[in-house]
Design a protein around this motif. Structure first.
Motif, PDB file in Angstrom:
ATOM      1  N   ALA A   1      -5.726   9.554  -2.634  1.00  0.00           N
ATOM      2  CA  ALA A   1      -5.295   8.225  -2.226  1.00  0.00           C
ATOM      3  C   ALA A   1      -6.262   7.215  -2.821  1.00  0.00           C
ATOM      4  O   ALA A   1      -7.484   7.400  -2.751  1.00  0.00           O
ATOM      5  CB  ALA A   1      -5.267   8.101  -0.705  1.00  0.00           C
ATOM      6  N   VAL A   2      -5.698   6.172  -3.415  1.00  0.00           N
ATOM      7  CA  VAL A   2      -6.497   5.175  -4.117  1.00  0.00           C
ATOM      8  C   VAL A   2      -6.122   3.785  -3.625  1.00  0.00           C
ATOM      9  O   VAL A   2      -4.938   3.461  -3.516  1.00  0.00           O
ATOM     10  CB  VAL A   2      -6.280   5.247  -5.647  1.00  0.00           C
ATOM     11  N   VAL A   3      -7.142   2.977  -3.329  1.00  0.00           N
ATOM     12  CA  VAL A   3      -6.926   1.550  -3.101  1.00  0.00           C
ATOM     13  C   VAL A   3      -7.483   0.817  -4.319  1.00  0.00           C
ATOM     14  O   VAL A   3      -8.661   0.971  -4.661  1.00  0.00           O
ATOM     15  CB  VAL A   3      -7.622   1.055  -1.818  1.00  0.00           C
ATOM     16  N   LEU A   4      -6.634   0.046  -4.982  1.00  0.00           N
ATOM     17  CA  LEU A   4      -7.051  -0.779  -6.107  1.00  0.00           C
ATOM     18  C   LEU A   4      -7.218  -2.212  -5.615  1.00  0.00           C
ATOM     19  O   LEU A   4      -6.351  -2.739  -4.927  1.00  0.00           O
ATOM     20  CB  LEU A   4      -6.003  -0.719  -7.219  1.00  0.00           C
ATOM     21  N   TYR A   5      -8.340  -2.825  -5.963  1.00  0.00           N
ATOM     22  CA  TYR A   5      -8.602  -4.179  -5.469  1.00  0.00           C
ATOM     23  C   TYR A   5      -9.318  -4.966  -6.556  1.00  0.00           C
ATOM     24  O   TYR A   5      -9.695  -4.416  -7.602  1.00  0.00           O
ATOM     25  CB  TYR A   5      -9.385  -4.126  -4.165  1.00  0.00           C
ATOM     26  N   THR A   6      -9.534  -6.261  -6.321  1.00  0.00           N
ATOM     27  CA  THR A   6     -10.159  -7.100  -7.345  1.00  0.00           C
ATOM     28  C   THR A   6     -11.661  -7.250  -7.140  1.00  0.00           C
ATOM     29  O   THR A   6     -12.288  -8.102  -7.770  1.00  0.00           O
ATOM     30  CB  THR A   6      -9.490  -8.489  -7.406  1.00  0.00           C
ATOM     31  N   GLY A   7     -12.233  -6.419  -6.282  1.00  0.00           N
ATOM     32  CA  GLY A   7     -13.675  -6.386  -6.112  1.00  0.00           C
ATOM     33  C   GLY A   7     -14.353  -5.631  -7.236  1.00  0.00           C
ATOM     34  O   GLY A   7     -13.700  -5.088  -8.140  1.00  0.00           O
TER      35      GLY A   7
ATOM     36  N   VAL B   1       2.610   2.199   1.850  1.00  0.00           N
ATOM     37  CA  VAL B   1       1.822   2.507   0.658  1.00  0.00           C
ATOM     38  C   VAL B   1       2.626   1.984  -0.520  1.00  0.00           C
ATOM     39  O   VAL B   1       3.810   2.313  -0.675  1.00  0.00           O
ATOM     40  CB  VAL B   1       1.564   4.023   0.525  1.00  0.00           C
ATOM     41  N   ASP B   2       1.987   1.176  -1.353  1.00  0.00           N
ATOM     42  CA  ASP B   2       2.719   0.442  -2.374  1.00  0.00           C
ATOM     43  C   ASP B   2       3.372   1.343  -3.413  1.00  0.00           C
ATOM     44  O   ASP B   2       4.467   1.041  -3.895  1.00  0.00           O
ATOM     45  CB  ASP B   2       1.791  -0.552  -3.077  1.00  0.00           C
TER      46      ASP B   2
ATOM     47  N   LEU C   1      -6.153   0.634   5.329  1.00  0.00           N
ATOM     48  CA  LEU C   1      -5.811   2.034   5.070  1.00  0.00           C
ATOM     49  C   LEU C   1      -4.720   2.552   5.996  1.00  0.00           C
ATOM     50  O   LEU C   1      -4.430   3.754   5.991  1.00  0.00           O
ATOM     51  CB  LEU C   1      -7.058   2.920   5.220  1.00  0.00           C
ATOM     52  N   ALA C   2      -4.098   1.677   6.780  1.00  0.00           N
ATOM     53  CA  ALA C   2      -3.125   2.136   7.774  1.00  0.00           C
ATOM     54  C   ALA C   2      -1.975   2.900   7.138  1.00  0.00           C
ATOM     55  O   ALA C   2      -1.524   3.938   7.653  1.00  0.00           O
ATOM     56  CB  ALA C   2      -2.595   0.943   8.570  1.00  0.00           C
ATOM     57  N   GLY C   3      -1.462   2.401   6.010  1.00  0.00           N
ATOM     58  CA  GLY C   3      -0.356   3.087   5.349  1.00  0.00           C
ATOM     59  C   GLY C   3      -0.765   4.441   4.816  1.00  0.00           C
ATOM     60  O   GLY C   3      -0.040   5.438   4.962  1.00  0.00           O
ATOM     61  N   ILE C   4      -1.964   4.507   4.201  1.00  0.00           N
ATOM     62  CA  ILE C   4      -2.460   5.788   3.689  1.00  0.00           C
ATOM     63  C   ILE C   4      -2.689   6.764   4.835  1.00  0.00           C
ATOM     64  O   ILE C   4      -2.386   7.963   4.730  1.00  0.00           O
ATOM     65  CB  ILE C   4      -3.749   5.556   2.873  1.00  0.00           C
ATOM     66  N   LYS C   5      -3.212   6.263   5.941  1.00  0.00           N
ATOM     67  CA  LYS C   5      -3.433   7.123   7.111  1.00  0.00           C
ATOM     68  C   LYS C   5      -2.112   7.697   7.619  1.00  0.00           C
ATOM     69  O   LYS C   5      -2.028   8.893   7.952  1.00  0.00           O
ATOM     70  CB  LYS C   5      -4.116   6.323   8.217  1.00  0.00           C
ATOM     71  N   ALA C   6      -1.069   6.861   7.681  1.00  0.00           N
ATOM     72  CA  ALA C   6       0.243   7.335   8.138  1.00  0.00           C
ATOM     73  C   ALA C   6       0.811   8.370   7.177  1.00  0.00           C
ATOM     74  O   ALA C   6       1.423   9.364   7.602  1.00  0.00           O
ATOM     75  CB  ALA C   6       1.205   6.151   8.280  1.00  0.00           C
ATOM     76  N   LEU C   7       0.599   8.155   5.886  1.00  0.00           N
ATOM     77  CA  LEU C   7       1.092   9.114   4.899  1.00  0.00           C
ATOM     78  C   LEU C   7       0.311  10.415   4.974  1.00  0.00           C
ATOM     79  O   LEU C   7       0.895  11.512   4.924  1.00  0.00           O
ATOM     80  CB  LEU C   7       0.981   8.507   3.496  1.00  0.00           C
ATOM     81  N   ARG C   8      -0.991  10.319   5.130  1.00  0.00           N
ATOM     82  CA  ARG C   8      -1.827  11.517   5.220  1.00  0.00           C
ATOM     83  C   ARG C   8      -1.450  12.351   6.441  1.00  0.00           C
ATOM     84  O   ARG C   8      -1.451  13.589   6.389  1.00  0.00           O
ATOM     85  CB  ARG C   8      -3.304  11.122   5.269  1.00  0.00           C
TER      86      ARG C   8
ATOM     87  N   GLY D   1       7.959   6.253  -6.007  1.00  0.00           N
ATOM     88  CA  GLY D   1       8.591   5.488  -4.940  1.00  0.00           C
ATOM     89  C   GLY D   1       7.542   4.757  -4.128  1.00  0.00           C
ATOM     90  O   GLY D   1       6.342   4.788  -4.451  1.00  0.00           O
ATOM     91  N   HIS D   2       7.987   4.089  -3.081  1.00  0.00           N
ATOM     92  CA  HIS D   2       7.057   3.467  -2.143  1.00  0.00           C
ATOM     93  C   HIS D   2       7.293   4.095  -0.776  1.00  0.00           C
ATOM     94  O   HIS D   2       8.366   4.640  -0.485  1.00  0.00           O
ATOM     95  CB  HIS D   2       7.270   1.947  -2.077  1.00  0.00           C
ATOM     96  N   PHE D   3       6.278   4.031   0.087  1.00  0.00           N
ATOM     97  CA  PHE D   3       6.355   4.645   1.411  1.00  0.00           C
ATOM     98  C   PHE D   3       6.188   3.558   2.458  1.00  0.00           C
ATOM     99  O   PHE D   3       5.289   2.721   2.363  1.00  0.00           O
ATOM    100  CB  PHE D   3       5.245   5.697   1.554  1.00  0.00           C
ATOM    101  N   ARG D   4       7.056   3.577   3.448  1.00  0.00           N
ATOM    102  CA  ARG D   4       6.976   2.580   4.514  1.00  0.00           C
ATOM    103  C   ARG D   4       7.520   3.181   5.805  1.00  0.00           C
ATOM    104  O   ARG D   4       8.570   3.841   5.809  1.00  0.00           O
ATOM    105  CB  ARG D   4       7.797   1.339   4.136  1.00  0.00           C
TER     106      ARG D   4
END
Length: 425
Positions: free
Chosen positions: A396-402, A352-353, A379-386, A342-345
């Protein structure tokens, strides 16, 4: 991968299918047209020296309709392609399973979700295992070996931070993401040829599969609604707004959305964590199943993305999210263990996507960024979930194009998007 693109069944699904044939009396392979379901059936046919009953063929379909019981009796596995064209088959199979529940008796493949067929609820409930066959992952396209990232996370394997920067460029990502994972489209040599294929593919699915499922009074509204949903893929579903955008009543749009879900064009990603408090949003997100279809609907090409037009970049951000969510969910579909998704909001807009919950309650969170930098506000969404989960948030993972892999002080991993398909020995 080259093998997948020339008709060899994806190795991950082949392994899953082989395991489940030893455990389940009936398997249903569900997924969009042209993703490889028939390839899997024919691989099984060769292995077990069986033939495939192809209900997409008009003559075969007529014969099966006339006497479905004749086609489902005998030693297994009995292999039936596009079974949804003859729903009476399910009742005939039920009668056979009432007599013999041995593993490996039937493998059915269909381009319509099993649970949307009216006969499904009465026929094989509790006796069938459903396996999603979705567009190819990037690992399958590349032929990459090793254990997928999502499996390593779910299995509790520590994901080490690579010291070698990713070499995938912005242009490489744009090419992969706009191409999607439909095998036939990937075989097309040029953008124009691929564009024609997407147009013909959507016409075929709507004209044949959707209209076979239901009588649609406003057939011309289906592609319009799909295009609007494509423009809102990766966003919270607002069916009222989508209906208004195409000039439909909300109830009709909801019914048409269900049809588009049934033929694997659209996915509703449910809200996750609604028991964590009243300030957690309950609306689902909408995603297109294949990022290539979404890119075609939005006329997003690598060349257009490279212009850095602000409107195109906004659309590309949603496309990247849909692409990454699809990659992760396909890896989840290979797992034998149940995983809730699911997604978290929150009501404050922190999100969190994608959230994965293992059957022991441990949670894995993925935030997806189209940019090449990740900063604390991301990281605001991850922080709220944590804050709500504490130690239940395993990773918790952030995927990016870097290019770099690193870890924030709170433990959040930042990984290049290509970590989802990079080979790991």
């Amino acid at each position: 991968m080259d093998g997948s693109l020339t008709g060899i069944a994806p190795r991950q699904l082949t392994a899953v299918l082989a395991r489940r044939l030893t455990e389940e009396p009936a398997l249903v392979l569900n997924g969009p047209r042209t993703v490889g379901k028939s390839t899997l059936l024919h691989a099984l046919a060769e292995r077990f020296e069986r033939s495939v009953i192809d209900c997409d063929d008009p003559a075969t379909r007529a014969a099966v309709r006339a006497d479905p019981g004749r086609f489902v009796s005998g030693p297994g596995p009995i292999l039936i392609d596009e079974y949804q064209h003859v729903p009476d088959l399910l009742s005939a199979i039920k009668a056979e399973l009432n007599r013999d529940l041995s593993p490996g008796r039937y493998v059915l493949a269909g381009s319509t979700r099993y649970t949307t067929l009216p006969e499904a609820g009465q026929a094989l409930t509790g006796r069938v295992d459903i396996l999603d066959v979705l567009p190819l992952t990037q690992a399958e396209i590349d032929g990459a070996g090793g254990d997928p990232l999502v499996h390593r996370l779910l299995d509790g394997v520590d994901v080490s931070l690579g010291t070698t920067p990713s070499t995938t460029t912005r242009a490489d990502y744009a090419r992969r993401i706009t191409s999607g994972g439909m095998p036939v489209a990937l075989r097309r040599p040029s953008g124009r040829s691929r564009s024609r294929w997407f147009a013909n593919y959507l016409d075929l699915v709507i004209e044949r599969d959707v209209l076979e499922l239901s009588r649609v009074r406003q057939r011309e509204m289906l592609p319009r609604l799909l295009r609007v949903l494509g423009s809102r893929s990766g966003q919270v579903l607002n069916i009222t707004g989508a209906a208004s955008a195409v000039g439909m009543e909300k109830s009709s749009a909801e019914n048409y959305l269900k049809l588009l879900e049934a033929v694997f064009l659209v996915l509703r990603l449910p809200a996750w964590g609604t028991t964590l408090g009243s300030r957690v949003a309950r609306q689902p997100k909408v995603h297109l199943i294949d990022s290539g279809v979404m890119a075609w609907l939005l006329a997003l090409t690598p060349e257009k993305i490279a212009t850095n037009d602000p409107a195109a970049l906004t659309e590309y951000g949603h496309l990247v999210e849909t692409f990454a969510v699809g990659e992760i969910l396909r890896q989840v579909s290979w797992s034998d263990a149940p995983v809730a998704v699911g997604h978290f909001r929150t009501s404050e807009g922190h999100e969190v996507d994608l959230v994965l919950e293992r059957d022991d309650g441990m949670v894995f969170a993925f935030e997806i960024k189209a940019g090449t930098r990740v900063e604390q506000p991301d990281l605001a969404g991850i922080k709220a979930l944590r804050a709500r989960l504490g130690k239940r948030l395993a990773t918790a993972v952030v995927l990016y194009t870097g290019a770099l892999s690193y870890r924030f002080d709170d433990g959040t991993l930042v990984l290049p998007l290509d970590s989802l398909w990079s080979a790991v020995a």
